[in-house]
Design a protein around this motif. Structure first.
Motif, PDB file in Angstrom:
ATOM      1  N   TYR A  78       1.046  -1.088  -0.143  1.00 49.55           N
ATOM      2  CA  TYR A  78      -0.171   0.179  -0.093  1.00 49.55           C
ATOM      3  C   TYR A  78       0.964   1.089   0.215  1.00 49.55           C
ATOM      4  O   TYR A  78       0.282   1.772  -0.847  1.00 49.55           O
ATOM      5  N   GLY A  79       1.852   1.348   0.750  1.00 47.81           N
ATOM      6  CA  GLY A  79       2.329   2.261   0.968  1.00 47.81           C
ATOM      7  C   GLY A  79       3.615   2.628  -0.080  1.00 47.81           C
ATOM      8  O   GLY A  79       3.735   3.937  -0.777  1.00 47.81           O
ATOM      9  N   SER A  80       3.887   1.693  -0.638  1.00 50.68           N
ATOM     10  CA  SER A  80       4.510   1.711  -1.994  1.00 50.68           C
ATOM     11  C   SER A  80       3.515   2.534  -3.591  1.00 50.68           C
ATOM     12  O   SER A  80       4.775   3.250  -4.074  1.00 50.68           O
ATOM     13  N   ALA A  81       2.518   1.714  -3.545  1.00 47.01           N
ATOM     14  CA  ALA A  81       1.325   2.644  -4.079  1.00 47.01           C
ATOM     15  C   ALA A  81       1.508   3.640  -3.982  1.00 47.01           C
ATOM     16  O   ALA A  81       1.931   4.082  -5.382  1.00 47.01           O
ATOM     17  N   THR A 114      -7.663   3.537  -5.177  1.00 48.56           N
ATOM     18  CA  THR A 114      -6.839   1.942  -5.901  1.00 48.56           C
ATOM     19  C   THR A 114      -6.178   1.311  -5.135  1.00 48.56           C
ATOM     20  O   THR A 114      -5.704   0.190  -4.938  1.00 48.56           O
ATOM     21  N   ALA A 115      -5.145   1.556  -4.543  1.00 46.51           N
ATOM     22  CA  ALA A 115      -3.940   1.612  -3.977  1.00 46.51           C
ATOM     23  C   ALA A 115      -4.305   0.915  -2.096  1.00 46.51           C
ATOM     24  O   ALA A 115      -4.218  -0.868  -2.157  1.00 46.51           O
ATOM     25  N   PHE A 116      -5.631   1.111  -1.783  1.00 49.52           N
ATOM     26  CA  PHE A 116      -5.999   0.216  -0.602  1.00 49.52           C
ATOM     27  C   PHE A 116      -7.020  -1.138  -1.767  1.00 49.52           C
ATOM     28  O   PHE A 116      -7.074  -2.035  -0.998  1.00 49.52           O
ATOM     29  N   GLN A 117      -7.839  -1.056  -2.413  1.00 51.44           N
ATOM     30  CA  GLN A 117      -8.287  -2.310  -2.608  1.00 51.44           C
ATOM     31  C   GLN A 117      -7.200  -3.149  -2.951  1.00 51.44           C
ATOM     32  O   GLN A 117      -7.406  -4.378  -2.735  1.00 51.44           O
ATOM     33  N   GLN A 118      -6.060  -3.270  -3.961  1.00 52.11           N
ATOM     34  CA  GLN A 118      -5.170  -3.364  -4.382  1.00 52.11           C
ATOM     35  C   GLN A 118      -4.176  -4.157  -3.447  1.00 52.11           C
ATOM     36  O   GLN A 118      -3.517  -5.303  -3.156  1.00 52.11           O
ATOM     37  N   ALA A 119      -3.915  -3.583  -2.625  1.00 51.89           N
ATOM     38  CA  ALA A 119      -3.424  -3.867  -1.550  1.00 51.89           C
ATOM     39  C   ALA A 119      -3.427  -4.833  -0.566  1.00 51.89           C
ATOM     40  O   ALA A 119      -3.263  -6.035   0.076  1.00 51.89           O
TER      41      ALA A 119
END
Length: 125
Positions: free
Chosen positions: A79-82, A91-96
């Motif tokens: 998440y932090g990297s995204a 989007t980052a939340f959903q993916q991570a």
């Protein structure tokens, strides 16, 4: 909440306090600072929403705890990297974490409530 979570994890990993006690103490502290039982994390998505709440650090720590419990520590790094690459928050939340923010927020009050019995005299009361 990530910084608070990592701080409590470090304290727990050092054997100074059990992580469950830290969880319970954060629930207790948020309540003592005026967080209602229905207080949720959705109001803290922005700095403007986060800053005026006296219980924001306690509940955000618990939110990160819930996410790491469900998805594992690598998801927090993902998440932090995204976010660092410019990916939008949702989007980052959903993916991570493999969940939407809406779903996460809807489950948070029950998670918080489940931790309420974990506080102890270690909380300073």
């Amino acid at each position: 909440g990530s910084a608070e979570y990592m701080g409590w994890r470090g304290v727990a990993n050092s054997g100074l306090v059990a992580l469950d006690t830290a969880r319970g103490c954060n629930v207790q502290a948020a309540s003592a600072k005026g967080a209602s039982a229905s207080a949720n994390l959705d109001v803290m998505e922005t700095g403007a929403g986060f800053q005026p709440l006296p219980w924001s650090y306690e509940l955000s720590m618990l939110g990160v705890d819930q996410l790491v419990n469900a998805a594992g520590m690598p998801a927090l790094i993902t998440y932090g990297s995204a976010i660092g690459r410019g990916t939008t928050f949702a989007t980052a939340f959903q993916q991570a974490f493999n969940t939407s923010t809406t779903s996460f927020y809807s489950g948070f009050p029950a998670y918080r409530s489940s931790l309420a019995g974990l506080s102890s005299t270690a909380c300073g009361t």
